[in-house]
Design an enzyme around this catalytic site. Structure first.
Site, PDB file in Angstrom:
ATOM      1  N   SER A 119       0.818  -1.196   0.000  1.00 40.55           N
ATOM      2  CA  SER A 119       0.000   0.000   0.000  1.00 40.55           C
ATOM      3  C   SER A 119       0.856   1.251   0.000  1.00 40.55           C
ATOM      4  O   SER A 119       2.081   1.191   0.077  1.00 40.55           O
ATOM      5  CB  SER A 119      -0.904  -0.003   1.243  1.00 40.55           C
ATOM      6  N   HIS A 124       0.008  15.930  -0.844  1.00 42.25           N
ATOM      7  CA  HIS A 124       0.437  17.049  -1.678  1.00 42.25           C
ATOM      8  C   HIS A 124      -0.240  18.315  -1.147  1.00 42.25           C
ATOM      9  O   HIS A 124      -1.408  18.278  -0.770  1.00 42.25           O
ATOM     10  CB  HIS A 124       0.059  16.846  -3.145  1.00 42.25           C
ATOM     11  N   CYS A 147      -4.164  -2.598  -0.427  1.00 40.54           N
ATOM     12  CA  CYS A 147      -4.531  -3.869  -1.049  1.00 40.54           C
ATOM     13  C   CYS A 147      -4.407  -4.929   0.034  1.00 40.54           C
ATOM     14  O   CYS A 147      -3.413  -5.644   0.102  1.00 40.54           O
ATOM     15  CB  CYS A 147      -3.634  -4.200  -2.237  1.00 40.54           C
TER      16      CYS A 147
END
Length: 271
Positions: A119, A124, A147
């Site tokens: 993962s 940002h 996942c």
């Protein structure tokens, strides 16, 4: 900085479902003079530079019980920063797809514990200011992609409490499918009708919320707008006493308009 792994990582309790939580926050302020707007951007860049954001995400990874495999971070000119973190879960062995299928708020910061597999977490930042109107905004985008058996919604309440903001936009998506031990496909492995069901009561009391969900596609969207408005919390560089009553009314009008346009994602007609 975490060293890159040269060897392959053995996965435990792995399934093929890809779950992604996109967490976007907005903070808004009024800075009358250009120098004050520049100071606001400078303040944001100092408080949320790449090194500091990497420390925040490292703490998040520790709180959710993830192993950090690699971290990359970068500051930008004239402003902004990014951090990308690759993580893996600790071993989990079970024949069941999920230990907890019920909808309920995730734990608060002091109790948060989850396991992630193959993962990543990214952040940002986008500071900016209006060229004439005195409005400055700061946006941070955080993505938690997994996942594995656990949903990133488990980390939602920690993020909301750690980054208290004027506006929050949440998107949760589940992609792909995985199979149980009988070979039956599962396109989602936990119950969900709304992201709001995973949010703590104190947050629901502080924000007005709207849902836009596409259930058949496992797409869930919730946006949140702070209910209480205290003008003193939005003035940067000057205080309330530095403005006339008429100026304060105009500043509040501009701030409320900015918040509404961001919340509804459209430019509103000028009054």
């Amino acid at each position: 900085m975490v060293a890159r792994h040269a060897k392959k990582i053995k996965l435990y309790g792995f399934n093929n479902l890809a779950k992604t939580l996109s967490y976007n926050v907005y903070d808004i302020c009024y800075a009358k003079a250009e120098r004050h707007r520049a100071e606001y951007i400078e303040y944001i860049d100092e408080a949320y530079n790449a090194k500091r954001l990497a420390e925040i995400l490292t703490t998040v990874a520790e709180l959710i019980g993830a192993n950090i495999l690699d971290i990359s971070h970068q500051d930008y000119e004239p402003q902004g920063a990014s951090v990308v973190m690759l993580i893996s879960e600790e071993p989990v062995v079970s024949e069941r797809l999920s230990h907890d299928k019920a909808e309920h708020p995730g734990p608060l910061p002091e109790t948060l514990l989850a396991h992630l597999d193959k993962s990543h977490i990214t952040v940002h930042t986008y500071p900016e200011s209006h060229p004439e109107g005195g409005i400055s905004t700061f946006r941070a985008d955080i993505d938690v992609a997994t996942c594995g058996r656990i949903s990133p919604l488990r980390a939602l309440n920690y993020l909301i409490h750690a980054l208290e903001s004027d506006i929050v936009t949440l998107d949760y998506r589940v992609r792909g499918f995985t199979r149980d031990i009988r070979g039956r496909k599962h396109f989602i492995d936990h119950d969900i009708t709304s992201i709001q069901n995973f949010i703590a009561r104190d947050v629901i009391d502080r924000y007005g919320m709207i849902d836009v969900n596409v259930y058949q596609e496992n797409i869930f969207h919730t946006k949140m707008l702070i209910k209480e408005f205290d003008l003193d919390n939005y003035l940067f560089g000057h205080g309330r006493d530095d403005y006339s009553a008429r100026e304060l009314r105009e500043i509040e009008r501009r701030l409320r308009r900015e918040m509404a346009e961001i919340y509804y994602a459209r430019n509103l007609p000028r009054m």
